[in-house]
Write a protein that holds these residues in place. Structure first.
Motif, PDB file in Angstrom:
ATOM      1  N   UNK A   1       0.792  -1.225   0.000  1.00 25.15           N
ATOM      2  CA  UNK A   1       0.000   0.000   0.000  1.00 25.15           C
ATOM      3  C   UNK A   1       0.830   1.282   0.000  1.00 25.15           C
ATOM      4  N   UNK A   2       2.130   1.155   0.119  1.00 27.31           N
ATOM      5  CA  UNK A   2       2.979   2.348   0.052  1.00 27.31           C
ATOM      6  C   UNK A   2       3.656   2.478  -1.307  1.00 27.31           C
ATOM      7  N   UNK A   3       4.187   1.372  -1.840  1.00 32.61           N
ATOM      8  CA  UNK A   3       4.946   1.435  -3.091  1.00 32.61           C
ATOM      9  C   UNK A   3       4.123   1.095  -4.339  1.00 32.61           C
ATOM     10  N   UNK A   4       2.972   0.465  -4.167  1.00 29.54           N
ATOM     11  CA  UNK A   4       2.177   0.087  -5.328  1.00 29.54           C
ATOM     12  C   UNK A   4       1.192   1.167  -5.769  1.00 29.54           C
ATOM     13  N   UNK A   5       1.180   2.292  -5.089  1.00 33.57           N
ATOM     14  CA  UNK A   5       0.237   3.364  -5.425  1.00 33.57           C
ATOM     15  C   UNK A   5       0.996   4.579  -5.943  1.00 33.57           C
ATOM     16  N   UNK A   6       0.531   5.130  -7.045  1.00 31.81           N
ATOM     17  CA  UNK A   6       1.087   6.369  -7.573  1.00 31.81           C
ATOM     18  C   UNK A   6       0.323   7.547  -6.953  1.00 31.81           C
ATOM     19  N   UNK A   7       0.985   8.436  -6.224  1.00 33.13           N
ATOM     20  CA  UNK A   7       0.267   9.540  -5.559  1.00 33.13           C
ATOM     21  C   UNK A   7      -0.260  10.601  -6.517  1.00 33.13           C
ATOM     22  N   UNK A   8       0.334  10.678  -7.728  1.00 31.45           N
ATOM     23  CA  UNK A   8      -0.060  11.736  -8.678  1.00 31.45           C
ATOM     24  C   UNK A   8      -0.064  13.099  -7.990  1.00 31.45           C
ATOM     25  N   UNK A   9       1.033  13.405  -7.368  1.00 26.89           N
ATOM     26  CA  UNK A   9       1.144  14.618  -6.541  1.00 26.89           C
ATOM     27  C   UNK A   9       2.230  15.509  -7.114  1.00 26.89           C
ATOM     28  N   UNK A  10       1.912  16.775  -7.350  1.00 26.10           N
ATOM     29  CA  UNK A  10       2.922  17.736  -7.770  1.00 26.10           C
ATOM     30  C   UNK A  10       2.547  19.100  -7.210  1.00 26.10           C
ATOM     31  N   UNK A  11       3.395  20.074  -7.415  1.00 29.82           N
ATOM     32  CA  UNK A  11       3.164  21.391  -6.812  1.00 29.82           C
ATOM     33  C   UNK A  11       2.321  22.317  -7.678  1.00 29.82           C
ATOM     34  N   UNK A  12       1.648  21.788  -8.693  1.00 25.58           N
ATOM     35  CA  UNK A  12       0.821  22.637  -9.547  1.00 25.58           C
ATOM     36  C   UNK A  12      -0.652  22.574  -9.166  1.00 25.58           C
ATOM     37  N   UNK A  13      -1.056  21.565  -8.374  1.00 28.80           N
ATOM     38  CA  UNK A  13      -2.435  21.527  -7.882  1.00 28.80           C
ATOM     39  C   UNK A  13      -2.442  20.927  -6.487  1.00 28.80           C
ATOM     40  N   UNK A  14      -3.612  20.790  -5.898  1.00 28.18           N
ATOM     41  CA  UNK A  14      -3.700  20.347  -4.505  1.00 28.18           C
ATOM     42  C   UNK A  14      -4.400  19.010  -4.361  1.00 28.18           C
ATOM     43  N   UNK A  15      -4.473  18.238  -5.444  1.00 33.57           N
ATOM     44  CA  UNK A  15      -5.078  16.907  -5.378  1.00 33.57           C
ATOM     45  C   UNK A  15      -3.990  15.847  -5.266  1.00 33.57           C
ATOM     46  N   UNK A  16      -4.298  14.767  -4.538  1.00 31.18           N
ATOM     47  CA  UNK A  16      -3.328  13.696  -4.346  1.00 31.18           C
ATOM     48  C   UNK A  16      -4.070  12.400  -4.064  1.00 31.18           C
ATOM     49  N   UNK A  17      -3.487  11.280  -4.467  1.00 23.97           N
ATOM     50  CA  UNK A  17      -4.040   9.969  -4.130  1.00 23.97           C
ATOM     51  C   UNK A  17      -3.541   9.544  -2.746  1.00 23.97           C
ATOM     52  N   UNK A  18      -4.438   8.986  -1.960  1.00 21.53           N
ATOM     53  CA  UNK A  18      -4.076   8.546  -0.609  1.00 21.53           C
ATOM     54  C   UNK A  18      -4.577   7.126  -0.378  1.00 21.53           C
TER      55      UNK A  18
END
Length: 496
Positions: free
Chosen positions: A63-80
């Motif tokens: 559950x930590x390495x198999x998920x892509x967070x799709x997180x960057x500093x251009x927006x405020x959405x992230x996968x958790x």
């Protein structure tokens, strides 16, 4: 801690591999950016020798390495991923090595230790999640508290990922033990605050001020500061957690870029490969039985054994289990400790002997890095206190050279009782968790050492006390394979 984490990323350099420097908010282009609901299984598919298989013999989802967070500093959405749903009576944690949730402790009704909130505090008024592949300032999975989405988070907790909107953050400080009030011994890390954009109550909330108008922040702050218990000194309880001012999302993102670490897919693969090589080295060069380790039962066997040992020494080879272990510690002690936190060791389904050897080595190394040590002269586990110069009285790299095979055998034999003795008396300890099969557990196969919190709860009836009494520290049917062997050399008092 950040330096140590960067060193982990550089570990593969020591193992003839190469990766880049620590990166922040780097988009992983190898994985598509679609929102997924069910997590794919990849992490444990790369190396079966160091993998966690389910009951059907298939690699489990990490559950930590198999998920892509799709997180960057251009927006405020992230996968958790979800760790503890809102309203749950039971706290869970995420084990980084196995990638599985496990039961940590039970919640119960108590008062605010800071006396700032008059109501009772029992269960979380928000969902606790983690941002995959991101580590906070203390090297733990980056936590996020989420408002909204309570029902769906409860129904689909394990192996599902959710996209949330970050609206701000807070600084959470923890006191390792005793009374930290008025002292500088608090450990600090940032925790994000998010909302479920699909929840009607929170869908339009985009900043921290709007959230404060929707929830009673005085109560929320008290819940965070009391939810995971308190420290005790004698018969007095002390605050274990405190929360500072709320942080706007823009400031939080800027702070995060400079104080957290993202492990990309390419980097994680190289770290995994490097750590697997290190585990194999420990097993092949130290743990696996060598011809010279076997007992000589006849005079002819003894002559052959002595001849072999003489030849090994002539070629400057290390002879004997304890000597091989000492040599490994000199070179790879820090690297192994970094690896074992993030990368799973062995596979109980493929090679049980190797798995249990590495399991013993993991806790042996963990304890020495957590300010304990085994004194081979007195044959006892002890606390590694600081001397007048502020340095530990015991140096593991030097001290391990004094330990012979028989001493290592005793250290491993005494391990379960020692771990039981520090349970509850220290701020944290360890247990080996095979299956999290409590009625309140995740019911996942884990087979890993996990941390046990030693915090106390100021409840009229604290359920954790009874749970700790019944807690199994180590599987009862597993014993350390003795490395000291008696043969004719002992009877003839031959030293080699």
């Amino acid at each position: 801690m950040l330096l140590r984490l960067c060193q982990l990323k550089s570990l593969i350099f020591l193992l003839l591999l190469l990766i880049g420097s620590c990166s922040y908010f780097k988009a992983d282009k190898e994985i598509a950016h679609e929102l997924l609901s069910r997590t794919n299984t990849q992490w444990f598919s790369s190396d079966p020798e160091n993998s966690l298989f389910d009951q059907d013999g298939k690699p489990q989802t990490h559950q930590f390495f198999d998920v892509n967070p799709n997180f960057n500093n251009s927006d405020t959405f992230v996968n958790v991923v979800i760790i503890t749903p809102e309203g749950s009576n039971y706290a869970h944690e995420l084990d980084l090595a196995s990638g599985q949730r496990y039961y940590s402790h039970s919640y119960c009704s108590q008062k605010d230790i800071w006396n700032q909130y008059s109501g009772s505090i029992s269960t979380p008024t928000f969902t606790i999640g983690a941002i995959p592949r991101y580590l906070d300032q203390l090297g733990e999975p980056q936590k996020v508290i989420i408002y909204g989405g309570e029902d769906k988070f409860k129904k689909l907790t394990d192996f599902h990922e959710y996209r949330v909107r970050l609206v701000g953050a807070l600084i959470k400080q923890s006191c390792p033990e005793g009374n930290c009030i008025g002292k500088s011994t608090w450990n600090s890390k940032m925790i994000f605050i998010a909302v479920d954009p699909q929840d009607l109550r929170f869908k339009d909330i985009t900043d921290i001020e709007a959230l404060k108008r929707e929830v009673n922040w005085k109560k929320e702050k008290a819940v965070i500061e009391n939810l995971d218990g308190q420290n005790y000194g004698g018969k007095i309880s002390y605050p274990a957690t405190r929360v500072g001012q709320l942080i706007k999302i823009e400031e939080a993102m800027e702070y995060y870029k400079n104080n957290s670490i993202f492990i990309s897919n390419k980097e994680s693969q190289k770290i995994s490969k490097g750590c697997h090589s290190l585990y194999e080295k420990l097993w092949k060069e130290v743990g696996e039985e060598k011809p010279e380790d076997r007992p000589a039962k006849t005079l002819g066997e003894l002559k052959e054994k002595l001849k072999l040992i003489e030849e090994l020494k002539k070629n400057k080879k290390t002879v004997g289990f304890s000597a091989r272990l000492s040599k490994f510690v000199q070179k790879y002690y820090e690297d192994f400790n970094s690896c074992q936190k993030f990368v799973y060791t062995g596979n109980i389904n493929i090679n049980p002997e190797k798995f249990w050897f590495l399991a013993y080595m993991k806790i042996f190394f963990k304890l020495h890095s957590d300010d304990y040590y085994y004194n081979c002269r007195t044959s006892s586990w002890q606390k590694n206190i600081l001397n007048e110069f502020g340095k530990p009285i015991y140096d593991f790299k030097k001290g391990i050279g004094e330990c012979k095979d028989k001493s290592i055998d005793l250290a491993m034999t005494y391990l379960p009782n020692f771990l039981k003795s520090i349970q509850g008396s220290e701020s944290s300890s360890y247990k080996f968790l095979d299956y999290d099969h409590h009625i309140f557990g995740s019911h996942r196969k884990i087979y890993s050492w996990v941390k046990i919190s030693g915090k106390k709860f100021d409840c009229s009836n604290d359920p954790n006390e009874e749970i700790r009494k019944k807690l199994k520290i180590f599987p009862e049917d597993i014993v350390w394979k003795s490395r000291h062997v008696k043969d004719l050399a002992d009877e003839m008092k031959i030293i080699y």
